[in-house]
Each structure stands twice: as C-alpha cells, then as structure tokens.
Design an enzyme around this catalytic site. Structure first.
Site, PDB file in Angstrom:
ATOM      1  N   LYS A 100       1.618 -10.309  11.562  1.00 29.84           N
ATOM      2  CA  LYS A 100       2.074  -9.417  10.499  1.00 29.84           C
ATOM      3  C   LYS A 100       3.467  -8.959  10.901  1.00 29.84           C
ATOM      4  O   LYS A 100       3.639  -8.190  11.851  1.00 29.84           O
ATOM      5  CB  LYS A 100       1.137  -8.222  10.330  1.00 29.84           C
ATOM      6  CG  LYS A 100       1.577  -7.331   9.176  1.00 29.84           C
ATOM      7  CD  LYS A 100       0.890  -5.994   9.162  1.00 29.84           C
ATOM      8  CE  LYS A 100       1.686  -5.057   8.260  1.00 29.84           C
ATOM      9  NZ  LYS A 100       1.309  -3.655   8.470  1.00 29.84           N
ATOM     10  N   GLY A 161       1.987   5.579   6.294  1.00 25.28           N
ATOM     11  CA  GLY A 161       1.370   6.835   6.707  1.00 25.28           C
ATOM     12  C   GLY A 161       1.583   7.997   5.760  1.00 25.28           C
ATOM     13  O   GLY A 161       1.114   9.098   6.022  1.00 25.28           O
ATOM     14  N   ALA A 187       0.502  -0.194   3.126  1.00 25.31           N
ATOM     15  CA  ALA A 187       1.215   1.055   3.406  1.00 25.31           C
ATOM     16  C   ALA A 187       1.267   1.990   2.211  1.00 25.31           C
ATOM     17  O   ALA A 187       1.464   1.571   1.080  1.00 25.31           O
ATOM     18  CB  ALA A 187       2.635   0.806   3.897  1.00 25.31           C
ATOM     19  N   GLY A 188       1.075   3.253   2.518  1.00 24.03           N
ATOM     20  CA  GLY A 188       1.208   4.299   1.513  1.00 24.03           C
ATOM     21  C   GLY A 188      -0.086   4.691   0.831  1.00 24.03           C
ATOM     22  O   GLY A 188      -0.145   5.690   0.117  1.00 24.03           O
TER      23      GLY A 188
END
Lengths: 259, 62
Positions: A100, A161, A187-188
């Site tokens: 990743k 985060g 993410a998020g």
C-alpha cells in the site's frame, strides 16, 4: 450461491471481504485478534518500523493465525525514494510483493504528494510490485496511477484519522465509475454509514483503521463496519431509486374511498 | 543501527547484528546504507565502520 458482498479480487487474489483493515491505532494483540474476528477481513495493513527488542511479533502472529494477508504500507515516507526502499524492506520482511503505497506531502494534513506518489508507483510497478496507492480524491490522478500499472486505487474520503467522512462524494463516484481497477475508499471514515456510502457510490471496498481501532468498543465497531460494507454493496447492486423533487405516494390513489 | 551507535567486533556480519538484536529473524528486514540486504546474504555481509543499518519489522499501522 449468493454470497454477501459478491466475489471480490485484487490482482487475481480472491478476497472474501470487501473490508480492508488498517491495524493503526490498535492497542494490543488481543484487541487486534477480536477486531479481525469481528471484521471478517482477509487483508490488513501493517507499517514498517524499527525493531523494538522489547516487543515484537504480536501483529504478524495474530494476522497469520487468522489467515489474513499482510499488506505492508509505506506510511511516513515523504519521497519516492523513501517509499521504494520501504517497499523493498517490506518485501524482504513479509515475503509479499504487495504494497500500500503512501507518499505524504505534509505532516499536518497527511495528504498524498501526487508527484512523488506517481514517481514511486512507476518505479515499484516496473520492479514487479503489486501496488495499491493511497491517493487524493482526484479522478485524473487515479487514472494516471491505473495507467502506471497499479492494481487498485485507494482515494481518500478525508484526511487520515480525521473521521470527517467522504468530503467529495461526487469525485469518489467519478473515480469508481471510470476506473477499471478496484477502488478502495481509504482514510477519513468516521463511522459505519460512511463505509456504506462509499460502497453505494460504487467503490469495490473500504479500508478502515482509526474508526475501528480508536472507537470505544473496537470489536463491536469492526462488526458494524462488516455489516455496513455488505449493506452498501448490496444496495449498490440492487439499484437505488431516483431522487425526486416532490413526493410520490406509495399507497395507491386508485380505490381511495370517498369519505 | 536504528539511530544509535553500536560497537561491534571486527568481522561482525549482518547476521551477527540481527541475532544480537532480535529474538527471531522472522518478519525482519535489514537495510545497510539505504540498500536492502537480502536474508540470504546476512551471514556473508561484513559490517564496516560508519555503516548505517536499519532493522525493521511490522508495527501497527493503517
């Protein structure tokens, strides 16, 4: 037989779950064990960090015990050179050529540095790595990454985060619609409904770390995400109704008694 | 090594360093002067003065 979530594979590897687990923020191997069990995930990320002689082995042992494939990340890298070396170390340490790819632009937003990211993706694809890049919610950059040979793209919903959810659903839908490789929202994500939305927008999968590991009850939240990803996928496949400006009666008008 | 100075015996190898620092070589990788040292070469790779070595493994990370 109908399976929840349908068939899902990346680079020819069948994955039983569309929920990819990020182990970041997990407080102990026991908690990770419970999260993995509840999430049903088959792929989980780890970071590459200096050996701490006082504590090691826990994460890999838990993932292996569950048969979960390890997806090393290049978190903390700010240049293509750092990311390429990190990927090579991960390949050596974990015996996998999957990576990743994260190349970060600044420490405050942790947003990807598009230029370094594309450079690193080209180098790693050329060297035979199976590259899943963490990218901006930019359809053009996603296409460029796909063209370099990346096997999936992982656009962000919001900064890592932050728990802000999907800030630009239109771009995520565009990326999902135009990509010929799996799109994994990364993410998020703040809570389960964000993951369901990602799937409804057409993503092939969702990656979640903080929203599970830093929740009050991580294993319970992992179960919630498992259901949300499956529900979002099923809703997408079933086909939502068009949006209407005004009401449309769901009870028949015909046969209404004259009272 | 890993950001700290270490004094090693003459003719010490990467394998010596790994075994002195890690309980098991499983899940470990080594970079010497920003180049990966393959596991198969640990025992034959001699360390030199001022080598910069990083020994890494898996950590929780998203």
């Amino acid at each position: 037989m109908h399976t929840a979530g349908g068939d899902f594979s990346i680079a020819g590897r069948a994955l039983g779950s569309r929920l990819v687990l990020g182990t970041g923020g997990v407080s102990s191997p026991d908690v990770l064990d419970a999260i993995v069990e509840a999430s049903g995930c088959t792929l989980a990320t780890v970071a590459v960090r200096r050996v701490d002689p006082a504590s090691r082995g826990g994460i890999l042992d838990v993932l292996r015990a569950h048969g979960v494939a390890v997806l090393p990340n290049t978190a903390g890298c700010f240049t293509a050179a750092e990311a390429v070396l990190t990927a090579k170390l991960a390949r050596e340490a974990f015996d996998t050529d999957w990576v990743k790819l994260e190349v970060i632009g600044d420490e405050d937003t942790l947003l990807p540095d598009a230029v370094e990211l594309l450079d690193a993706a080209e180098q790693l694809c050329d060297q035979g790595f199976v590259v899943l890049p963490y990218t901006n919610d930019d359809p053009v950059l996603a296409r460029r990454l796909e063209q370099t040979g990346c096997v999936a793209v992982m656009p962000l919903g919001a900064p890592i985060g932050s728990g802000l959810g999907i800030r630009n659903p239109h771009n995520i839908a565009l990326i999902a619609e135009r990509s010929s490789v799996p799109v994994i929202l990364d993410a998020g994500i703040g809570t389960a409904s964000d993951a369901a939305l990602a799937m409804e927008l057409g993503c092939a999968g969702v990656m979640v770390a903080t929203a599970i590991t830093r929740s009050r009850q991580p294993a319970r939240m992992a179960g919630a995400f498992r259901h949300a990803v499956e529900a979002g996928y099923e809703a997408r496949q079933a086909g939502r109704i068009p949006r209407r400006y005004l009401a449309q009666a769901s009870s028949p008008v015909e046969g209404t008694p004259d009272l | 090594m890993n950001g700290e100075r270490h004094v090693m015996a003459c003719s010490a190898t990467v394998a010596d360093l790994v075994s002195s620092w890690c309980t098991s070589p499983d899940g470990i990788a080594v970079a010497r002067n920003r180049e990966v040292v393959p596991r198969s070469e640990w025992a034959t790779t001699l360390l030199s003065d001022h080598d910069v070595v990083e020994i890494v493994t898996a950590a929780a990370g998203g």
